[in-house]
Write a protein that holds these residues in place. Structure first.
Motif, PDB file in Angstrom:
ATOM      1  N   GLU A   1       0.870  -1.881  -0.049  1.00  0.00           N
ATOM      2  CA  GLU A   1      -0.184   0.046  -0.128  1.00  0.00           C
ATOM      3  C   GLU A   1       1.104   1.353  -0.072  1.00  0.00           C
ATOM      4  O   GLU A   1       0.798   2.554  -0.617  1.00  0.00           O
ATOM      5  CB  GLU A   1      -1.196   0.078   0.844  1.00  0.00           C
TER       6      GLU A   1
ATOM      7  N   GLU B   1      -1.311   6.723  -3.777  1.00  0.00           N
ATOM      8  CA  GLU B   1      -1.290   6.471  -3.257  1.00  0.00           C
ATOM      9  C   GLU B   1      -1.167   8.900  -2.600  1.00  0.00           C
ATOM     10  O   GLU B   1      -1.609   9.198  -1.462  1.00  0.00           O
ATOM     11  CB  GLU B   1       0.489   6.457  -2.549  1.00  0.00           C
TER      12      GLU B   1
ATOM     13  N   GLU C   1      -5.192   8.607  -1.561  1.00  0.00           N
ATOM     14  CA  GLU C   1      -4.515   8.008  -1.330  1.00  0.00           C
ATOM     15  C   GLU C   1      -4.661   5.373  -1.394  1.00  0.00           C
ATOM     16  O   GLU C   1      -5.494   5.928  -2.742  1.00  0.00           O
ATOM     17  CB  GLU C   1      -5.791   7.516   0.035  1.00  0.00           C
ATOM     18  N   SER C   2      -3.756   5.001  -0.893  1.00  0.00           N
ATOM     19  CA  SER C   2      -3.943   3.786  -1.613  1.00  0.00           C
ATOM     20  C   SER C   2      -4.766   2.837  -1.765  1.00  0.00           C
ATOM     21  O   SER C   2      -5.782   2.841  -0.845  1.00  0.00           O
ATOM     22  CB  SER C   2      -3.020   3.937  -0.930  1.00  0.00           C
TER      23      SER C   2
END
Length: 478
Positions: free
Chosen positions: A105, A111, A115-116
């Protein structure tokens, strides 16, 4: 590409529902609920299906993550499971305890802006669903071979090697000093991160697949390494590292100062229903005590969160660097803070206080100086900044070193490094002893479960090549 992918621009990252801190302080159950089928599909659909899958590149077992995310997003869960388990012998365990924020992640290409993808939670969902639906089945080799392999240590590396060797048809015998299969998965990692039935069902699967377990068996006591070599066609050393690092400070001999693994093992055994005299006496029980845990890794996080659940009066984590430089998972740190743990950053112990029993820890403030050869800033004491912390139970979570295996196994010829780890060829995992292989932490030093799994799987390939070129098989072990 499926139309169900690339939804990261319209769907926010979500983890499974996390139980409230007050509720989870009361038990040792896992803190995250399972994804619903709808949420699992949604979160899997956030994958960008990028051309260079950095999540896979930075996964030690090279999981085909984008592919099984795609399958999950399209409701093809059995295929997703088959793909997931093809590269990982313990996917439901890695989904729970891998530090995804530092591996897959943390490497996700979306990311930075969005966001992952919640890779670990989806992996857990896929495999738990597979267990529930009966898709996880014992290994049935195409052909049974007469050659046998001994695996010393029934932890994650040994379990991964056993799984792969049985698939190839070898007769696998696992030897472990403990009374249960799983090693640190059972006795070191608390239930709130990994409930023990998850490990137990994987152990049953190995047994149903034809793996023979020899528990409460200590190499060096019940048989030497040489005797196991005579009995089997190959041997795998997968013992892990269990020797606790210590700290030499004034007052170190006081009662109430304990190693982290002793403390965690007592707690886990208590949860499994074992009789634990040291827990019942209060020696390894934090109830009603001011607890200070020294260290900043994942083991320290396990200790502080265990102490909270045991009903400690206060729990402090003493760490000589700051939050940014902490080696443990940031996710675990946040969970600990939510549960009431106080982090004393940039502080190091100078002495333990008390007469017969510890009553406090004298600490000193630190600042981060210039970087050393590893690139990390070196903590430097701030003169005159000593301060005392109340403490009835001090837990040393300073890491682990290897035991002296040549002595322990009565095999002085076994070559080890200057750090005491077993010296093994990085390509074949074979030691200097013919037919003896070594994997996991006993070679790498204290590391992650997923690296041990990778080593176990790769060792199985090397052992297969070795045995195919070997002489006739030895007599089968009884």
């Amino acid at each position: 590409m499926s139309k169900n992918m690339l939804k990261f621009v319209s769907l926010e990252k979500q983890m499974p529902v996390k139980r409230g801190a007050e509720a989870r302080r009361e038990d040792f159950n896992e803190i995250y609920d399972e994804f619903t089928p709808k949420k699992a599909k949604e979160q899997a659909s956030r994958c960008s299906q990028c051309g260079i899958p950095y999540c896979q590149v930075h996964c030690p077992v090279q999981n085909n993550i984008p592919d099984w995310l795609n399958l999950t997003a399209n409701g093809r869960l059995e295929e997703a499971y088959e793909l997931s388990q093809s590269t990982n012998s313990l996917p439901e365990i890695c989904g729970r305890i891998c530090p995804q924020d530092r591996l897959c992640e943390g490497s996700c290409v979306i990311e930075k802006g969005f966001e992952s993808v919640t890779i670990g939670a989806v992996e857990k969902y896929i495999t738990d669903t597979a267990w529930e639906n009966g898709w996880v089945k014992p290994v049935t080799p195409v052909r049974e071979l007469e050659q046998s392999v001994a695996i010393i240590g029934a932890g994650p590396g040994g379990m991964a090697a056993a799984d792969q060797l049985r698939r190839k048809g070898y007769q696998v015998h696992m030897y472990d000093r403990y009374d249960r299969v799983g090693g640190l998965l059972v006795y070191g990692i608390p239930g709130f991160k990994l409930e023990k039935h998850v490990v137990e069902r994987r152990a049953r699967l190995l047994e149903d697949s034809g793996v023979t377990f020899h528990l409460n068996f200590e190499v060096g006591r019940d048989a030497t390494l040489s005797e196991l070599r005579e009995k089997h066609d190959a041997v795998v050393i997968a013992t892990g590292v269990y020797k606790a690092r210590d700290i030499a400070l004034p007052g170190s001999g006081l009662a109430g100062i304990v190693p982290a693994l002793d403390y965690l093992t007592a707690s886990n055994r208590k949860g499994l229903g074992d009789a634990v005299p040291a827990f019942e006496s209060g020696e390894l029980n934090a109830e009603g005590k001011n607890v200070v845990v020294i260290g900043g890794g994942d083991t320290a996080m396990d200790c502080v969160r265990t102490a909270v659940r045991q009903g400690a009066k206060s729990v402090k984590c003493l760490y000589r660097r700051d939050r940014k430089n902490m080696p443990g998972s940031l996710r675990e740190t946040r969970n600990a803070e939510e549960e009431g743990v106080e982090f004393v950053w940039l502080s190091a112990p100078k002495a333990f206080l008390g007469d017969d029993k510890v009553t406090g820890v004298k600490a000193i403030k630190m600042h981060l100086g210039i970087a050393d050869s590893t690139g990390r800033q070196v903590p430097v004491e701030i003169e005159g900044s000593e301060h005392d912390l109340d403490c009835d139970l001090a837990i040393k979570a300073l890491g682990f070193d290897p035991e002296e295996l040549p002595t322990l196994f009565d095999e002085p010829e076994l070559k080890v490094s200057r750090w005491g780890t077993v010296a093994a060829d990085p390509l074949t995992q074979m030691t200097n002893l013919d037919g003896v292989f070594a994997i996991g932490d006993i070679v790498r030093g204290a590391s992650l479960v997923v690296w041990a799994i990778r080593d176990g799987r790769e060792a199985a390939i090397s052992i297969d090549k070795y045995l195919k070129n070997a002489a006739a098989p030895k007599s089968l072990a009884s």
